[in-house]
Scaffold this motif. Structure first.
Motif, PDB file in Angstrom:
ATOM      1  N   THR A  47      -4.843   1.242   6.749  1.00 25.38           N
ATOM      2  CA  THR A  47      -5.884   2.203   6.371  1.00 25.38           C
ATOM      3  C   THR A  47      -5.456   3.607   6.797  1.00 25.38           C
ATOM      4  OG1 THR A  47      -7.046   1.665   8.434  1.00 25.38           O
ATOM      5  CG2 THR A  47      -7.814   0.580   6.418  1.00 25.38           C
TER       6      THR A  47
ATOM      7  N   GLN B 167     -11.850   1.033   1.282  1.00 24.36           N
ATOM      8  CA  GLN B 167     -11.477   0.342   2.533  1.00 24.36           C
ATOM      9  C   GLN B 167     -12.710  -0.278   3.179  1.00 24.36           C
ATOM     10  OE1 GLN B 167      -9.988   3.689   4.726  1.00 24.36           O
ATOM     11  NE2 GLN B 167      -7.925   3.587   3.848  1.00 24.36           N
TER      12      GLN B 167
ATOM     13  N   HIS C 112       1.524   2.101  -3.325  1.00 24.95           N
ATOM     14  CA  HIS C 112       0.376   2.748  -3.979  1.00 24.95           C
ATOM     15  C   HIS C 112       0.308   4.239  -3.643  1.00 24.95           C
ATOM     16  CE1 HIS C 112      -1.569  -1.488  -3.985  1.00 24.95           C
ATOM     17  NE2 HIS C 112      -0.652  -1.351  -4.919  1.00 24.95           N
ATOM     18  N   VAL C 113       0.704   4.576  -2.420  1.00 22.56           N
ATOM     19  CA  VAL C 113       0.806   6.006  -2.085  1.00 22.56           C
ATOM     20  C   VAL C 113       1.837   6.640  -3.026  1.00 22.56           C
ATOM     21  CG1 VAL C 113       1.547   7.661  -0.321  1.00 22.56           C
ATOM     22  CG2 VAL C 113       0.120   5.713   0.325  1.00 22.56           C
TER      23      VAL C 113
ATOM     24  N   TYR D   4      -2.023   4.645   5.564  1.00 22.27           N
ATOM     25  CA  TYR D   4      -2.104   5.002   4.140  1.00 22.27           C
ATOM     26  C   TYR D   4      -2.607   6.449   4.001  1.00 22.27           C
ATOM     27  CZ  TYR D   4      -3.778   4.895  -0.701  1.00 22.27           C
ATOM     28  OH  TYR D   4      -4.012   5.186  -2.017  1.00 22.27           O
TER      29      TYR D   4
ATOM     30  N   VAL E 255     -10.422   6.626  -1.295  1.00 18.47           N
ATOM     31  CA  VAL E 255      -9.934   5.397  -0.665  1.00 18.47           C
ATOM     32  C   VAL E 255     -10.867   4.913   0.450  1.00 18.47           C
ATOM     33  CG1 VAL E 255      -8.457   6.414   1.148  1.00 18.47           C
ATOM     34  CG2 VAL E 255      -7.830   4.237   0.100  1.00 18.47           C
TER      35      VAL E 255
ATOM     36  N   GLU F 208      -4.965   0.348  -4.906  1.00 16.86           N
ATOM     37  CA  GLU F 208      -5.158   0.202  -3.465  1.00 16.86           C
ATOM     38  C   GLU F 208      -6.482  -0.521  -3.152  1.00 16.86           C
ATOM     39  OE1 GLU F 208      -3.330   0.235  -1.081  1.00 16.86           O
ATOM     40  OE2 GLU F 208      -4.518   0.582   0.707  1.00 16.86           O
TER      41      GLU F 208
ATOM     42  N   LYS G  36      -6.636  -3.994  -1.087  1.00 17.91           N
ATOM     43  CA  LYS G  36      -7.372  -4.048   0.184  1.00 17.91           C
ATOM     44  C   LYS G  36      -8.366  -5.198   0.150  1.00 17.91           C
ATOM     45  CE  LYS G  36      -5.820  -2.211   2.353  1.00 17.91           C
ATOM     46  NZ  LYS G  36      -4.675  -1.439   2.670  1.00 17.91           N
TER      47      LYS G  36
ATOM     48  N   MET H 221      -5.769   4.698  -7.236  1.00 20.59           N
ATOM     49  CA  MET H 221      -6.734   4.249  -6.221  1.00 20.59           C
ATOM     50  C   MET H 221      -7.226   2.839  -6.489  1.00 20.59           C
ATOM     51  SD  MET H 221      -6.304   6.701  -4.595  1.00 20.59           S
ATOM     52  CE  MET H 221      -7.109   5.954  -3.207  1.00 20.59           C
TER      53      MET H 221
ATOM     54  N   SER I 266       0.827  -1.211   0.000  1.00 16.41           N
ATOM     55  CA  SER I 266       0.000   0.000   0.000  1.00 16.41           C
ATOM     56  C   SER I 266       0.860   1.260   0.000  1.00 16.41           C
ATOM     57  CB  SER I 266      -0.900   0.015   1.234  1.00 16.41           C
ATOM     58  OG  SER I 266      -1.855  -0.988   1.135  1.00 16.41           O
TER      59      SER I 266
END
Ligand code: M6R
Length: 608
Positions: free
Chosen positions: A401, A581, A305-306, A404, A577, A481, A485, A478, A302
């Motif tokens: 979560t 989540q 992904h950021v 992130y 996001v 991610e 998730k 996004m 993750s």
């Protein structure tokens, strides 16, 4: 990854160790064990399976007596999960018991040598080699034996050692694997992470690589590899105990999702003063910033992904080319960088082995390293030239979560800061970005208030076999991610695609009833996304669209829609996001999965 706890003090060790291990369960494990000195020798209890198995075996620790001991939760690497491969591993004579997190890379070579000398091994683990080597080198001084062993082993380790000949002390060391020392009154601890000791003390030492600690109930001494004493600074942990508890939620993940408005606010607020972004904590000078011709971002999972979001945002606001690399790939591809390169390293734990290795490679090549880290004093934070902490507090659920979301917040702060310093954004843009940043926590709260809508959507789809997440530009980031998730906690197969890529292959996978989550928050690309939604619907897909409240035209294309508040395009990922989540959380909950501790996964991946 494995969890280590050690205790020496006045009370019975076994229950303390079991409680400590419970707090480390989030790290992921498949077996657990403890070793306690009971006055006559080292008693070991260990078993494959959940901690409850060990609790039952020891009647909550009451069957094992003694006030000093070590405990372990194992995440199998060398040898399948089994009773015999569980830790503690014990030397031939039973004199040494060892718990270990990490990998001894040259264990086979060492094992063969010891076998030739007549040592008998019972497990398949690399850890047993450490126990046997300790016994082999032991001539009456554990510290000497430990130093000899450390000179022979290669790899990464956090080790806790109990020796029947010196039953008043635990000897521990770390290299490239986390280990802290908890400092109490008449009792002391070692642990892989703070939550394990938070009920007892908030004062800790963070060990550096190859610092060896000798822990007694009323003293803690730290030595280097030359057996010289090392002065350590006490770190006081500010966390509230409740931060590491579920606080009435069914799962840590649910609690951490709900904590996001606060976490994002806590991360942003200290860096905004008088309408300006201020980074007191970094030493990077404007001259250095002006000298950068390239930015690299390295991270895993993750955090990577950021990094993908950050690439879009930084290139737009700072106008410097950005490359994003999965950390495990970065160091093996001979990246081209040097003193004119800024390397951004992103990690919640600050201990991820691949990310740490990438950081070291970047430093070796002469780049300036700036890390975005959540765990204060972690290895990545310590070794980077500069660190910006995310103030998410402890994150326990394996699926990230709030960490992130706070990493994204730092990316925005940094982009605005650098963009302004390099004169790439106007005053008007600057002021509007600040306003948008300040508004983020409340907008996240607003989305969370509608979590029931996501729960309803999850109830419609929790039985699906495949899910595709599609989006363009920041919405593609996004999608990555959202897909991770969902799959990591619900075990539903899912993939993320840049929506424009579908027609180059993936669209052949779409069939009647396939769920496609279409992220269409970016206004300038909405029409393109509308075409992609049409394409998949024409092939039988059910489309769940996510967009901003003002883009109601999505209802023409999507079967179901979740709306998020509007924001400036670059900050929409912080909002998009949240439903992703929640969707993963509810789907996983409806499937009855172990949400906080998904199978095969560990919170902090400290092996390469
Ligand atoms: O501690 P780090 O941020 O370095 O961890 C990186 C990844 O292991 C982590 O983000 C992982 O992908 C999460 N489980 C995702 O939810």
């Amino acid at each position: 990854m494995c969890g280590i706890v050690g205790y020496t003090g006045e009370v019975q060790a076994a229950p303390v160790l079991l409680k400590g291990l419970e707090k480390l369960e989030y790290r992921g494990y498949d077996s657990a064990g403890i070793a306690v000195y009971d006055g006559a020798g080292i008693r070991v209890a260990k078993a494959k399976g959940r901690l409850q198995v060990l609790r039952d075996l020891t009647q909550d620790g009451s069957l094992i007596h003694g006030t000093i001991g070590i405990g372990h939760t194992r995440w199998a690497t060398h040898g399948a999960p089994s009773d015999v491969n569980s830790h503690p591993q014990v030397s031939d004579s039973g004199k040494f018991a060892v718990v270990h997190n990490g990998i001894i890379e040259n264990y086979l070579e060492l094992k063969e040598k010891l076998i030739k000398k007549g040592v008998t091994f019972v497990s398949e683990t690399d850890t047993e080699v450490v126990a046997q080597l300790l016994e082999y080198y032991y001539k009456g001084d554990i510290l000497d034996a430990m130093i000899q062993v450390l000179r022979r082993v290669e790899g990464s380790y956090a080790l806790g050692v109990l020796c029947a000949d010196a039953p008043d002390q635990i000897v521990a060391v770390r290299k490239d694997s986390p280990l802290i020392v908890g400092l109490g009154q008449g009792e002391n601890f070692i642990a892989s992470d703070v939550p394990a000791i938070l009920n007892h003390t908030r004062d800790i030492y963070r060990l550096n690589d190859n610092e060896i600690v000798v822990l007694k109930k009323d003293s803690v001494q730290v030595f280097n590899m030359d057996k010289e004493p090392v002065e350590k600074k006490v770190t006081h942990v500010e966390w509230d105990i409740s931060a590491a508890e579920k606080g009435g939620y069914e799962h840590f993940m649910a609690k951490e999702i709900m904590e996001q408005p606060k976490a994002v606010r806590d991360t942003i607020s200290p860096r905004l003063r008088g309408g300006r972004v201020v980074f007191d904590e970094i030493s990077l000078t404007p001259e250095q910033i002006r000298s950068f011709s390239k930015i690299f971002i390295v991270a895993c999972g993750s955090a990577y992904h950021v990094g993908v979001v950050a690439k879009y945002v930084l290139e737009q606001t700072v106008r410097i080319p950005v490359e994003v690399d999965v950390a495990s790939e970065f160091r093996y591809r001979s990246p081209i960088l040097g003193p004119d390169t800024l390397v951004l390293v992103i990690s919640q734990s600050g201990e991820t082995a691949d990310t740490l290795a990438a950081l070291r490679e970047a430093k070796r090549l002469g780049a300036y390293t700036l890390s975005i880290v959540n765990v204060v004093g972690s290895t990545i934070a310590n070794e980077s030239d500069d660190v910006i902490y995310t103030w998410a507090g402890p994150e326990i659920a394996v699926a990230t979560t709030k960490a992130y979301s706070t990493q994204l917040a730092v990316v925005y702060l940094l982009s605005i800061y650098l963009g302004d310093l390099l004169g790439r954004i106007s005053l008007e843009e600057y002021n509007s970005y600040i306003g948008e940043l300040e508004a983020l926590p409340d907008k996240i709260t607003k989305i969370l208030e509608h979590k029931d809508n996501i729960q309803y959507l999850a109830s419609k789809f929790f039985n699906v076999r495949d899910v595709f997440f599609i989006g363009r530009n920041l919405d593609y980031a996004m999608s990555l991610e959202g897909s991770l998730k969902l799959k990591e906690i619900s075990y539903i197969h899912s993939d993320a695609y840049a929506a424009g890529e579908l027609k180059h292959g993936t669209i052949s996978l779409i069939e009647d009833g396939t769920l496609v989550v279409a992220l269409a928050t970016q206004k300038r690309l909405f029409e393109k996304m509308a075409s992609n939604m049409k394409e998949v619907k024409a092939r039988g897909a059910v489309v769940l669209g996510v967009t901003t409240e003002d883009q109601k035209q999505i209802e023409k294309e999507a079967d179901y829609v979740f709306y998020i508040p509007d924001a400036c395009p670059m900050m929409l990922p912080s909002l998009a996001v949240i439903p992703l989540q929640l969707f993963a959380y509810y789907v996983s909950s409806m499937k009855g999965c172990d949400i906080d501790k998904p199978r095969n996964l560990a919170k902090s991946v400290t092996v390469e």
